[in-house]
Motif scaffolding. Structure first.
Motif, short mmCIF file in Angstrom:
data_model
loop_
_atom_site.label_atom_id
_atom_site.label_comp_id
_atom_site.label_asym_id
_atom_site.label_seq_id
_atom_site.Cartn_x
_atom_site.Cartn_y
_atom_site.Cartn_z
N GLU A 229 0.98 -1.19 0.02
CA GLU A 229 0.02 -0.05 -0.25
C GLU A 229 0.92 1.23 -0.18
OE1 GLU A 229 -2.24 -0.56 3.30
OE2 GLU A 229 -3.45 -2.15 2.73
N ASP A 230 2.07 1.20 0.44
CA ASP A 230 2.98 2.33 0.60
C ASP A 230 3.34 2.89 -0.85
OD1 ASP A 230 2.46 2.34 3.19
OD2 ASP A 230 4.32 1.37 3.80
N ASN A 231 3.37 2.09 -1.63
CA ASN A 231 4.11 2.50 -3.09
C ASN A 231 2.83 2.75 -3.90
OD1 ASN A 231 6.37 1.74 -2.01
ND2 ASN A 231 6.41 -0.69 -2.89
N ASP A 232 1.49 2.50 -3.44
CA ASP A 232 0.56 2.92 -4.54
C ASP A 232 0.22 4.40 -4.64
OD1 ASP A 232 -1.80 2.76 -6.08
OD2 ASP A 232 -3.12 2.17 -4.47
N PRO A 233 0.55 4.97 -5.89
CA PRO A 233 0.56 6.45 -6.03
C PRO A 233 -0.92 6.84 -5.85
CG PRO A 233 1.05 5.66 -7.97
CD PRO A 233 1.05 4.41 -6.97
N MET A 234 -1.85 5.88 -6.26
CA MET A 234 -3.44 6.45 -6.42
C MET A 234 -3.92 6.54 -4.89
SD MET A 234 -3.94 6.95 -9.33
CE MET A 234 -5.74 7.05 -9.39
N SER A 235 -3.45 6.15 -3.95
CA SER A 235 -3.89 6.32 -2.48
C SER A 235 -3.90 7.72 -2.10
CB SER A 235 -3.39 5.44 -1.56
OG SER A 235 -1.80 5.92 -1.59
N VAL A 236 -2.93 8.56 -2.60
CA VAL A 236 -2.85 9.77 -2.27
C VAL A 236 -4.20 10.59 -2.96
CG1 VAL A 236 -1.32 11.95 -2.67
CG2 VAL A 236 -0.41 9.76 -2.20
#
Length: 110
Positions: free
Chosen positions: A13-20
């Protein structure tokens, strides 16, 4: 042991840019709703959301006066300056209104 600790620190989850982006969208939606609530309460427009019928005069006795009426779900806006041509009158005289010194208005039908 070291590889397990290393895997706990690195989640996918830490590498997912869409979470931002989804978090920014949530913040923007909360801000927009708060802004709408603040504007409605600031300009005392809570009558627009009630079930009651009402009539409101905006800028009384001025050139840009408007009469806003709400009847059920229908909201009508009337600007008297639109009807400045006397030949295109849409109504008839039905009475006379008098304003008293204390600000009360008395309507006398003809």
């Amino acid at each position: 042991m070291r590889s397990r600790r290393h895997s706990l620190l690195r989640r996918s989850e830490d590498n997912d840019p869409m979470s931002v982006v989804s978090n920014l969208f949530d913040v923007a939606m909360v801000f927009a709703v708060a802004l709408m609530v603040a504007l409605v309460s600031r300009y005392n427009m809570t009558e627009m959301f009630s079930q009651e019928d009402f009539t409101m005069v905006k800028n009384p006795r001025k050139e840009n006066m408007e009469i806003i009426t709400k009847e059920g779900e229908k909201i009508n806006r009337y600007t008297p300056s639109e009807d400045t041509d006397p030949s295109s009158s849409k109504g008839r005289r039905v009475g006379v209104a008098y304003e008293l010194d204390n600000g009360d208005i008395i309507y006398v039908p003809e």
